[in-house]
Design a protein around this motif. Structure first.
Motif, mmCIF file in Angstrom:
data_model
loop_
_atom_site.group_PDB
_atom_site.id
_atom_site.type_symbol
_atom_site.label_atom_id
_atom_site.label_comp_id
_atom_site.label_asym_id
_atom_site.label_seq_id
_atom_site.Cartn_x
_atom_site.Cartn_y
_atom_site.Cartn_z
ATOM 1 N N THR A 199 2.327 5.011 -0.747
ATOM 2 C CA THR A 199 1.854 6.387 -0.847
ATOM 3 C C THR A 199 3.051 7.291 -1.061
ATOM 4 O OG1 THR A 199 2.011 6.682 1.560
ATOM 5 C CG2 THR A 199 -0.134 6.026 0.669
ATOM 6 N N GLU B 88 -3.508 8.086 1.040
ATOM 7 C CA GLU B 88 -3.065 9.290 0.328
ATOM 8 C C GLU B 88 -4.083 10.414 0.467
ATOM 9 O OE1 GLU B 88 0.038 10.877 -1.640
ATOM 10 O OE2 GLU B 88 -0.128 8.710 -1.812
ATOM 11 N N SER C 187 -7.796 5.590 -0.002
ATOM 12 C CA SER C 187 -6.366 5.389 0.183
ATOM 13 C C SER C 187 -5.886 6.334 1.272
ATOM 14 C CB SER C 187 -5.612 5.656 -1.124
ATOM 15 O OG SER C 187 -4.217 5.685 -0.913
ATOM 16 N N GLU D 19 0.855 -1.194 0.000
ATOM 17 C CA GLU D 19 0.000 0.000 0.000
ATOM 18 C C GLU D 19 0.888 1.239 0.000
ATOM 19 O OE1 GLU D 19 -3.493 -0.300 2.760
ATOM 20 O OE2 GLU D 19 -2.435 -2.102 3.406
#
Length: 329
Positions: free
Chosen positions: A4, A140, A138, A2
């Motif tokens: 970012t 993000e 996300s 995952e």
């Protein structure tokens, strides 16, 4: 897994005390509760249940505990195994639990009233209950400005819609309803398919199948050669297929757009389900044309409405009042 561009870059390890420490470091609240249990008749794997008593829904927590108590398996290796156990019981296409390796995501979801499962020997945490909003979010998003975060979320939902409907729309519009196009575009598409010896749905099915093989190959190949092998394979495959008049040039563009749209979804388990779902819409489009695409899309919406995660409706936008300002929770 995952990644970012901003925010913490730490992840869980296979040590249960280390993972618990990473969470407590980011979530030092005194209301954080940790409960332990063992799963697996042979492995006797230790599992920790984390929740914030201030925000968690007691009914949902009790359902999760009852589910864990009812799990009968000989070897329990990781929390992801629960996905398979649930799948066997309800035959769901989409996952109803979120697997994450990021401590910051876990901390945000704890504050949102979620229940976290940590398994000994696994570098992933399981987040329960999980709704569609969680799969499309996300980390993000909360590290960006407001409008950038909203733009990225809208972009993911557009990618979700295109990945499911684009192959079916191509078949429906080229074989059943070409009058929807402007005359110049319809002539261009018909000209590109002049030498293709079979119907459009066979063309779409062939290219989607080859794209699935390339995607699986990119996952299984060693990291050193995986990207290069799949990129070269895709370029050679597309060029050779168009020169041999097996597929049209527009079909290559469409398959590439579908693949890119699918990769926009941040959670892998959810994107894998989308890869299967587009074939359902493709079959309906082959049988009923544009009407089949519309029917298929509404059937998917109805399925999502029916789906739930431990009593939490899959289309829930906000599970808890404390989650209004959490962005990703």
């Amino acid at each position: 897994m995952e990644t970012t561009t901003q925010g913490p870059q730490s992840g869980f390890s296979e040590s249960l005390p280390t993972n618990l420490g990473l969470i407590r470091q980011r979530y030092p609240s005194t209301t954080l509760t940790v409960e332990s249990m063992t799963i697996g008749t042979t492995s006797q794997t230790k599992v920790m249940i984390l929740h914030d008593t201030q925000y968690v829904d007691p009914v949902v927590l009790e359902r999760i505990k009852n589910f864990l108590s009812s799990v009968e398996v000989q070897m329990f290796q990781s929390g992801e195994q629960l996905l398979d156990i649930i799948k066997k019981s309800n035959r769901s296409l989409f996952p109803v639990m979120l697997v994450s390796e990021r401590p910051d995501r876990v901390a945000v979801n704890l504050a949102g009233g979620k229940v976290i499962l940590l398994t000994s020997g696994s570098p992933f945490a399981v987040i329960l209950p999980t709704v569609m909003k969680d799969f499309m979010a996300s980390m993000e998003d909360i590290y960006q400005t407001y409008w950038v975060g909203r733009f990225l979320q809208v972009l993911r939902y557009i990618g979700f819609f295109l990945s499911i409907t684009l192959p079916g729309l191509y078949v429906a519009l080229t074989s059943y309803n070409p009058e929807v196009f402007r005359a110049q575009l319809a002539i261009s598409i018909a000209g590109s398919r002049t030498g293709v010896p079979y119907p459009s749905f066979i063309e779409v099915l062939l290219m989607l199948f080859m794209m699935e093989l390339l995607t699986e190959a990119s996952i299984r190949l060693p990291k050193a050669i995986g990207p290069t092998a799949t990129t070269v394979g895709g370029l050679i495959l597309g060029q050779a297929a168009t020169e041999a008049d097996l597929v049209s040039n527009i079909m290559i563009i469409l398959v590439s757009a579908v693949a890119i749209s699918n990769f926009v979804v941040p959670i892998n388990s959810f994107s894998f389900a989308i890869r299967v779902l587009k074939y359902f819409v493709l079959v309906l489009a082959t049988l009923f044309g544009l009407l089949g695409v519309v029917i298929g899309f509404f059937m998917i919406i109805a399925y999502f409405v029916k789906l739930d995660s431990f009593g939490e409706p899959f289309f829930t936008l906000v599970q808890n009042k404390s989650k209004k300002n959490l962005g990703n929770g």
